[in-house]
Structures are given as structure tokens and as C-alpha cells.
Design a protein around this motif. Sequence first.
Motif, PDB file in Angstrom:
ATOM      1  N   LEU A  34       2.186 -20.245  -0.237  1.00  0.00           N
ATOM      2  CA  LEU A  34       1.674 -18.885  -0.396  1.00  0.00           C
ATOM      3  C   LEU A  34       2.758 -18.017  -1.041  1.00  0.00           C
ATOM      4  O   LEU A  34       3.846 -17.868  -0.483  1.00  0.00           O
ATOM      5  CB  LEU A  34       1.284 -18.323   0.977  1.00  0.00           C
ATOM      6  N   ALA A  35       2.454 -17.489  -2.213  1.00  0.00           N
ATOM      7  CA  ALA A  35       3.422 -16.643  -2.914  1.00  0.00           C
ATOM      8  C   ALA A  35       2.953 -15.195  -2.860  1.00  0.00           C
ATOM      9  O   ALA A  35       1.754 -14.923  -2.916  1.00  0.00           O
ATOM     10  CB  ALA A  35       3.529 -17.084  -4.371  1.00  0.00           C
ATOM     11  N   ILE A  36       3.905 -14.279  -2.714  1.00  0.00           N
ATOM     12  CA  ILE A  36       3.563 -12.854  -2.793  1.00  0.00           C
ATOM     13  C   ILE A  36       4.124 -12.334  -4.100  1.00  0.00           C
ATOM     14  O   ILE A  36       5.337 -12.312  -4.302  1.00  0.00           O
ATOM     15  CB  ILE A  36       4.120 -12.084  -1.594  1.00  0.00           C
ATOM     16  N   SER A  37       3.229 -11.979  -5.019  1.00  0.00           N
ATOM     17  CA  SER A  37       3.681 -11.447  -6.317  1.00  0.00           C
ATOM     18  C   SER A  37       3.721  -9.933  -6.203  1.00  0.00           C
ATOM     19  O   SER A  37       2.760  -9.328  -5.731  1.00  0.00           O
ATOM     20  CB  SER A  37       2.721 -11.817  -7.437  1.00  0.00           C
ATOM     21  N   LYS A  38       4.816  -9.339  -6.637  1.00  0.00           N
ATOM     22  CA  LYS A  38       4.949  -7.877  -6.554  1.00  0.00           C
ATOM     23  C   LYS A  38       4.858  -7.280  -7.948  1.00  0.00           C
ATOM     24  O   LYS A  38       5.533  -7.742  -8.870  1.00  0.00           O
ATOM     25  CB  LYS A  38       6.271  -7.511  -5.893  1.00  0.00           C
ATOM     26  N   GLN A  39       4.014  -6.270  -8.084  1.00  0.00           N
ATOM     27  CA  GLN A  39       3.815  -5.619  -9.375  1.00  0.00           C
ATOM     28  C   GLN A  39       3.898  -4.116  -9.196  1.00  0.00           C
ATOM     29  O   GLN A  39       3.381  -3.575  -8.213  1.00  0.00           O
ATOM     30  CB  GLN A  39       2.419  -5.956  -9.935  1.00  0.00           C
ATOM     31  N   THR A  40       4.535  -3.457 -10.170  1.00  0.00           N
ATOM     32  CA  THR A  40       4.579  -1.993 -10.154  1.00  0.00           C
ATOM     33  C   THR A  40       3.641  -1.489 -11.232  1.00  0.00           C
ATOM     34  O   THR A  40       3.679  -1.971 -12.363  1.00  0.00           O
ATOM     35  CB  THR A  40       6.021  -1.523 -10.459  1.00  0.00           C
ATOM     36  N   ILE A  41       2.788  -0.548 -10.869  1.00  0.00           N
ATOM     37  CA  ILE A  41       1.878   0.045 -11.854  1.00  0.00           C
ATOM     38  C   ILE A  41       2.278   1.504 -12.018  1.00  0.00           C
ATOM     39  O   ILE A  41       2.062   2.330 -11.121  1.00  0.00           O
ATOM     40  CB  ILE A  41       0.395  -0.072 -11.404  1.00  0.00           C
ATOM     41  N   GLU A  42       2.876   1.791 -13.169  1.00  0.00           N
ATOM     42  CA  GLU A  42       3.325   3.156 -13.434  1.00  0.00           C
ATOM     43  C   GLU A  42       2.429   3.761 -14.500  1.00  0.00           C
ATOM     44  O   GLU A  42       2.188   3.129 -15.537  1.00  0.00           O
ATOM     45  CB  GLU A  42       4.780   3.109 -13.921  1.00  0.00           C
ATOM     46  N   HIS A  43       1.915   4.949 -14.227  1.00  0.00           N
ATOM     47  CA  HIS A  43       0.991   5.564 -15.193  1.00  0.00           C
ATOM     48  C   HIS A  43       0.986   7.074 -15.008  1.00  0.00           C
ATOM     49  O   HIS A  43       1.036   7.554 -13.878  1.00  0.00           O
ATOM     50  CB  HIS A  43      -0.416   4.989 -14.988  1.00  0.00           C
ATOM     51  N   GLU A  44       0.890   7.764 -16.132  1.00  0.00           N
ATOM     52  CA  GLU A  44       0.912   9.241 -16.047  1.00  0.00           C
ATOM     53  C   GLU A  44      -0.315   9.815 -15.334  1.00  0.00           C
ATOM     54  O   GLU A  44      -0.288  10.936 -14.846  1.00  0.00           O
ATOM     55  CB  GLU A  44       1.076   9.862 -17.442  1.00  0.00           C
ATOM     56  N   GLN A  45      -1.402   9.026 -15.258  1.00  0.00           N
ATOM     57  CA  GLN A  45      -2.599   9.533 -14.575  1.00  0.00           C
ATOM     58  C   GLN A  45      -2.573   9.282 -13.057  1.00  0.00           C
ATOM     59  O   GLN A  45      -3.472   9.722 -12.338  1.00  0.00           O
ATOM     60  CB  GLN A  45      -3.851   8.901 -15.199  1.00  0.00           C
ATOM     61  N   ILE A  46      -1.553   8.609 -12.572  1.00  0.00           N
ATOM     62  CA  ILE A  46      -1.444   8.429 -11.112  1.00  0.00           C
ATOM     63  C   ILE A  46      -0.901   9.737 -10.522  1.00  0.00           C
ATOM     64  O   ILE A  46       0.196  10.169 -10.888  1.00  0.00           O
ATOM     65  CB  ILE A  46      -0.518   7.237 -10.760  1.00  0.00           C
ATOM     66  N   PRO A  47      -1.662  10.383  -9.629  1.00  0.00           N
ATOM     67  CA  PRO A  47      -1.202  11.657  -9.074  1.00  0.00           C
ATOM     68  C   PRO A  47       0.087  11.488  -8.260  1.00  0.00           C
ATOM     69  O   PRO A  47       0.312  10.415  -7.678  1.00  0.00           O
ATOM     70  CB  PRO A  47      -2.344  12.091  -8.145  1.00  0.00           C
ATOM     71  N   ALA A  48       0.892  12.543  -8.234  1.00  0.00           N
ATOM     72  CA  ALA A  48       2.177  12.486  -7.513  1.00  0.00           C
ATOM     73  C   ALA A  48       1.972  12.077  -6.057  1.00  0.00           C
ATOM     74  O   ALA A  48       2.783  11.336  -5.493  1.00  0.00           O
ATOM     75  CB  ALA A  48       2.868  13.841  -7.592  1.00  0.00           C
ATOM     76  N   SER A  49       0.877  12.516  -5.457  1.00  0.00           N
ATOM     77  CA  SER A  49       0.658  12.189  -4.039  1.00  0.00           C
ATOM     78  C   SER A  49       0.297  10.716  -3.826  1.00  0.00           C
ATOM     79  O   SER A  49       0.304  10.232  -2.702  1.00  0.00           O
ATOM     80  CB  SER A  49      -0.422  13.099  -3.457  1.00  0.00           C
ATOM     81  N   PHE A  50      -0.039   9.995  -4.908  1.00  0.00           N
ATOM     82  CA  PHE A  50      -0.332   8.557  -4.794  1.00  0.00           C
ATOM     83  C   PHE A  50       0.885   7.690  -5.137  1.00  0.00           C
ATOM     84  O   PHE A  50       0.777   6.470  -5.169  1.00  0.00           O
ATOM     85  CB  PHE A  50      -1.517   8.168  -5.693  1.00  0.00           C
ATOM     86  N   HIS A  51       2.019   8.366  -5.423  1.00  0.00           N
ATOM     87  CA  HIS A  51       3.259   7.640  -5.699  1.00  0.00           C
ATOM     88  C   HIS A  51       3.605   6.769  -4.487  1.00  0.00           C
ATOM     89  O   HIS A  51       3.552   7.247  -3.361  1.00  0.00           O
ATOM     90  CB  HIS A  51       4.368   8.680  -5.958  1.00  0.00           C
ATOM     91  N   GLU A  52       3.913   5.516  -4.722  1.00  0.00           N
ATOM     92  CA  GLU A  52       4.260   4.544  -3.661  1.00  0.00           C
ATOM     93  C   GLU A  52       3.056   4.058  -2.834  1.00  0.00           C
ATOM     94  O   GLU A  52       3.240   3.403  -1.810  1.00  0.00           O
ATOM     95  CB  GLU A  52       5.338   5.094  -2.698  1.00  0.00           C
ATOM     96  N   VAL A  53       1.853   4.377  -3.266  1.00  0.00           N
ATOM     97  CA  VAL A  53       0.692   3.806  -2.576  1.00  0.00           C
ATOM     98  C   VAL A  53       0.660   2.304  -2.859  1.00  0.00           C
ATOM     99  O   VAL A  53       0.878   1.865  -3.982  1.00  0.00           O
ATOM    100  CB  VAL A  53      -0.620   4.510  -3.021  1.00  0.00           C
ATOM    101  N   LYS A  54       0.434   1.516  -1.792  1.00  0.00           N
ATOM    102  CA  LYS A  54       0.474   0.054  -1.926  1.00  0.00           C
ATOM    103  C   LYS A  54      -0.938  -0.538  -1.836  1.00  0.00           C
ATOM    104  O   LYS A  54      -1.702  -0.205  -0.925  1.00  0.00           O
ATOM    105  CB  LYS A  54       1.348  -0.557  -0.823  1.00  0.00           C
ATOM    106  N   ILE A  55      -1.234  -1.397  -2.789  1.00  0.00           N
ATOM    107  CA  ILE A  55      -2.543  -2.061  -2.809  1.00  0.00           C
ATOM    108  C   ILE A  55      -2.319  -3.568  -2.781  1.00  0.00           C
ATOM    109  O   ILE A  55      -1.557  -4.100  -3.584  1.00  0.00           O
ATOM    110  CB  ILE A  55      -3.327  -1.699  -4.099  1.00  0.00           C
ATOM    111  N   VAL A  56      -2.994  -4.245  -1.857  1.00  0.00           N
ATOM    112  CA  VAL A  56      -2.920  -5.707  -1.833  1.00  0.00           C
ATOM    113  C   VAL A  56      -4.210  -6.287  -2.400  1.00  0.00           C
ATOM    114  O   VAL A  56      -5.303  -5.863  -2.043  1.00  0.00           O
ATOM    115  CB  VAL A  56      -2.672  -6.248  -0.407  1.00  0.00           C
ATOM    116  N   GLN A  57      -4.049  -7.226  -3.312  1.00  0.00           N
ATOM    117  CA  GLN A  57      -5.198  -7.969  -3.840  1.00  0.00           C
ATOM    118  C   GLN A  57      -5.137  -9.410  -3.348  1.00  0.00           C
ATOM    119  O   GLN A  57      -4.090 -10.065  -3.446  1.00  0.00           O
ATOM    120  CB  GLN A  57      -5.185  -7.986  -5.377  1.00  0.00           C
TER     121      GLN A  57
END
Length: 288
Positions: free
Chosen positions: A39-62
Motif C-alpha cells: 500500500l503506497a500513499i502518494s502525496k500531491q499538492t494542488i496549487e491554484h489561484e482559484q482555491i480560496p485562502a480559507s481552503f489552504h491546507e485542506v486535505k483530500i484523500v482519494q
Amino acid sequence: MKGISRRQFLKGFLGLLLTSIGGTVGGYSYAKYIEPRRLAISKQTIEHEQIPASFHEVKIVQFSDTHLSDFFTIEQFKKVIDTINSLKPHMIVFTGDLIDEPNRYSHINEIVPLLKKLNAPLGKFAIYGNHDHGGYGTDIYRNILELSNFHLLRNETKKITLIDDTDGSYIYIAGIDDLMLGRPNWNETLQNMEENAFSILLVHEPDAVNRTQQFSINLQLSGHSHGGQIKLPFIGALYTPPFAEQYYEGLYQVGKTTLYVNRGLGTTRVPYRFLSVPEITLFTLKSK
Ligand SMILES: [Fe+2]
């Protein structure tokens, strides 16, 4: 024979033969018994100007393509559930193919208590994969997910706001029905989505991105390919299923849409994995 005796030659030949048999048996055992249980855990950062400041560091697991069966057991599923919870995600998404053959699976009652254990304060979301519709699975799958507090997005969009909604900002999450056995409809799904809000679209088959990129979707999350499931060095995947022929593993940029293709967790058709370790992906959103 010059410089090398017949006896030495036979010994060398036998050695080579035994090494290649050993290698083949070893490779076979690894692909059948070892790699499918990793089982591998792949970590990805999604940086985008449309991501609101309050959603900075929000974590989503797929997580994706569990294909619960005799070859991806409830025990393995428990480990996945515990691992996801240990990552403390804000949102959890499942991108389809829960049970390999829904109408033939004998541990169906053990699934809901496990999926229910998954914790995500901003919500748990799922879509249909081809195996969820196949084998008369459409209703079975919907019932399992609803009882487990997942939002099943079948050509549907949800607005995500933070629990302590201080600045009124939001992002969108949408899901398209399966391309192979469902009724996918981008226009109906995305008609009320505002273009300047950050948006995530779940679609089981990754090649759907060719359609998705015609809309204002920032991130598409898919599975289906199993990363090829069996790959050979220098050659790559031996087989990729329909609608995972163009994009089958990892991160891609297609027009304005970023696509991530998760390798999934289980197996289908053959119970082997080689150079395609089962994967859970952890995305961290970054506002610019
Ligand atoms: Fe699958």
C-alpha cells in the motif's frame, strides 16, 4: 569444446536455466502474493489561484478500484480504512469499482460498517465505476454508499463550504456517471457551476478528461486503469482498459484541467499486480 569442458558448459547452462526459472517463479509469487498486498500513499499538492485562502491546507484523500473479492479481502479493506483515517483528511473521495462482482459477493454486509468508519468533516463523496453498474450492481452500490454516509454523485454537483464558514468561500465537487455502463452527462452536471470557483470533478474513466477540459473544471480525479496493473520494465503496461488508454497513471495537465489517475487498490481479470503498487492519494490544496 575449447577452453571450457563439456561438464563446465552443462553446469553453466543448468545454472542459467535454474536462475531464470527461479526469477520467473519469484516474479510470479511477487506479483500474486506480495505486490497486491502493498500500500503506497502518494502525496500531491494542488496549487491554484482559484482555491480560496480559507481552503489552504485542506486535505483530500482519494481511493479507488477496491474490487472487493477473494483477491482483495475485507481484511485488506480494513487496513485501507485505518490508513485513510490516520491521514486525517477533510474530504474523502472514492472513484468507483467497489466490488468486483456485486451480485456474487458474499461479504456484502461487512462493507457498510467499514465505510461508515471513514471520517471527513467536509464530506465523503463517490461515483459509479463500470463494475458498480455491472453485475446488477447499480442499486446494491447506491444502498451501500448511502448507508455509509457517502454522497453518491451521479451527474451531480455539490458546493463545499467550511464548517466555520467565516468568509463565505466555497469550492465545488461534482461527479459524472460511468462512461461505459452509465449515462454520463457533463452539461447537466455542470450547468450551475460558477466558472471562477475552484472545482473538482470525479469521473471513473480517465480519458473522459478530453471532454472535461471543454468545461471550467480545475481538477479531475479518476481511477479505472489500475495503473496498468501489470507493467514490464522498459515496456510499460501490458493492457489498459477502454477509456484509460491515453491517461493511465499519475498527474497530467490537459488544457486547463489537471488530471490525476489513481492506481487503485484491488485487481480485476487476473489477481496480479506488477510495478503498479496499490495506492491511496493524499491531495493538499494550496491557495496562491
Ligand atoms: Fe477498476
